[in-house]
Scaffold this motif. Structure first.
Motif, PDB file in Angstrom:
ATOM      1  N   LEU A 204     127.741  87.827  84.869  1.00  0.00           N
ATOM      2  CA  LEU A 204     127.366  88.586  83.685  1.00  0.00           C
ATOM      3  C   LEU A 204     127.802  87.879  82.398  1.00  0.00           C
ATOM      4  N   ALA A 205     128.961  87.207  82.450  1.00  0.00           N
ATOM      5  CA  ALA A 205     129.420  86.461  81.277  1.00  0.00           C
ATOM      6  C   ALA A 205     128.455  85.333  80.945  1.00  0.00           C
ATOM      7  N   ARG A 206     127.962  84.661  81.959  1.00  0.00           N
ATOM      8  CA  ARG A 206     127.032  83.552  81.725  1.00  0.00           C
ATOM      9  C   ARG A 206     125.673  84.057  81.248  1.00  0.00           C
ATOM     10  N   VAL A 207     125.222  85.158  81.821  1.00  0.00           N
ATOM     11  CA  VAL A 207     123.964  85.741  81.367  1.00  0.00           C
ATOM     12  C   VAL A 207     124.062  86.116  79.890  1.00  0.00           C
ATOM     13  N   MET A 208     125.131  86.791  79.527  1.00  0.00           N
ATOM     14  CA  MET A 208     125.310  87.228  78.141  1.00  0.00           C
ATOM     15  C   MET A 208     125.361  86.033  77.194  1.00  0.00           C
ATOM     16  N   ALA A 209     126.095  84.982  77.578  1.00  0.00           N
ATOM     17  CA  ALA A 209     126.233  83.808  76.717  1.00  0.00           C
ATOM     18  C   ALA A 209     124.897  83.107  76.516  1.00  0.00           C
ATOM     19  N   ASN A 210     124.100  82.966  77.573  1.00  0.00           N
ATOM     20  CA  ASN A 210     122.815  82.291  77.457  1.00  0.00           C
ATOM     21  C   ASN A 210     121.817  83.106  76.654  1.00  0.00           C
ATOM     22  N   LEU A 211     121.835  84.415  76.803  1.00  0.00           N
ATOM     23  CA  LEU A 211     120.956  85.262  76.002  1.00  0.00           C
ATOM     24  C   LEU A 211     121.347  85.224  74.532  1.00  0.00           C
ATOM     25  N   ARG A 212     122.660  85.208  74.257  1.00  0.00           N
ATOM     26  CA  ARG A 212     123.134  85.162  72.881  1.00  0.00           C
ATOM     27  C   ARG A 212     122.722  83.862  72.212  1.00  0.00           C
ATOM     28  N   ARG A 213     122.843  82.740  72.930  1.00  0.00           N
ATOM     29  CA  ARG A 213     122.454  81.451  72.357  1.00  0.00           C
ATOM     30  C   ARG A 213     120.962  81.396  72.074  1.00  0.00           C
ATOM     31  N   SER A 214     120.164  81.916  73.001  1.00  0.00           N
ATOM     32  CA  SER A 214     118.712  81.813  72.837  1.00  0.00           C
ATOM     33  C   SER A 214     118.201  82.678  71.700  1.00  0.00           C
ATOM     34  N   SER A 215     118.935  83.747  71.374  1.00  0.00           N
ATOM     35  CA  SER A 215     118.458  84.651  70.329  1.00  0.00           C
ATOM     36  C   SER A 215     118.992  84.319  68.942  1.00  0.00           C
ATOM     37  N   GLY A 216     120.165  83.648  68.895  1.00  0.00           N
ATOM     38  CA  GLY A 216     120.740  83.462  67.571  1.00  0.00           C
ATOM     39  C   GLY A 216     121.435  82.166  67.316  1.00  0.00           C
ATOM     40  N   GLY A 217     121.405  81.229  68.251  1.00  0.00           N
ATOM     41  CA  GLY A 217     122.085  79.962  68.013  1.00  0.00           C
ATOM     42  C   GLY A 217     123.585  80.115  68.168  1.00  0.00           C
ATOM     43  N   LEU A 218     124.320  79.094  67.814  1.00  0.00           N
ATOM     44  CA  LEU A 218     125.763  79.063  67.970  1.00  0.00           C
ATOM     45  C   LEU A 218     126.433  79.958  66.949  1.00  0.00           C
TER      46      LEU A 218
END
Length: 239
Positions: free
Chosen positions: A110-124
């Motif tokens: 779940l941590a990895r899913v959340m991190a990848n979704l966050r990056r794809s939607s808003g960048g670093l």
């Protein structure tokens, strides 16, 4: 609307475990049990993230990822029971964003899913993109175009490779440990194989350096970590 995650795996029990926990965490899920169907659903259903097993009937995960990257930049997390570094390298070369080795904990997943979704939607870290280019001799990092050129030629980078070189170049001459890079670029604080950082750095060096056995852009600080080191230039290729 909840974010939609496509799970592609030929093991029914794995799909059930993944979808149960993803739905419990608030995501919508769709499922496929072979590579061909998974690629078709990824094209038609427009998911926000794809979780992709490697060893599957009809079409393996590598080929699904390769074909998917020809048409989409949706985040892809590879799932596999194989932990060899060559498998990770191939996954990243084909454009995968992440790689999780089975068995894994639900918390890590779940941590990895959340991190990848966050990056794809808003960048670093939600930073503002500006009409900016980072220029270091022959290497030009275009923040708006999300691309890197070397000697005027576009260098084909995966999204993760671009994020890593951008992060280091914006912090020229600052050394970061593998753990810090996981937290800042991968956005994982506690999970992940540190060799993933090494693999990504090697891939970047092979693409950016004139001689990747003697790097001049991304260097290693022994027993500490990695750093980018170059003087800013005007974008004119060196003679």
């Amino acid at each position: 609307m909840p974010e939609k995650i496509l799970v592609v795996d030929d093991e029914t029990n794995i799909v059930e475990i993944l979808t149960y926990n993803l739905r419990k965490a608030g995501y919508e899920t769709i499922e496929a049990y072979d590579g061909e169907t998974g690629l078709k659903m990824a094209t038609e259903e427009n998911p926000d993230l794809v979780m992709l097993d490697i060893m599957m009937p009809k079409m393996d995960g590598y080929e699904v990822c390769r074909q998917l990257r020809l048409q989409s930049q949706v985040p892809v997390i590879m799932l596999t029971a194989r932990a060899e570094e060559t498998d990770k390298v191939l996954s990243f070369e084909l454009g995968a964003d992440d790689y999780i080795t089975k068995p894994f904990s639900v918390r890590e997943l779940l941590a990895r899913v959340m991190a990848n979704l966050r990056r794809s939607s808003g960048g670093l870290s939600g930073e503002q993109q500006t009409n900016n280019k980072l220029v270091f001799g022959e290497v030009v990092i275009d923040l708006d175009m999300h691309e890197v050129k070397r000697g005027g030629v576009v260098v084909e980078l995966t999204r993760r490779e671009f994020e890593l070189v951008k992060f280091l170049a914006q912090r020229n001459n600052q050394v970061f440990s593998r753990e810090q890079l996981f937290e800042k670029v991968w956005q994982y604080e506690h999970f992940g194989d540190m060799r993933t950082v090494d693999v990504t750095v090697r891939r970047l060096r092979a693409k950016l350096e004139p001689d990747d056995t003697e790097p001049t852009y991304i260097l290693t600080k022994r027993k500490v970590g990695y750093y980018f080191t170059q003087e800013f230039g005007d974008g004119t290729p060196n003679e």
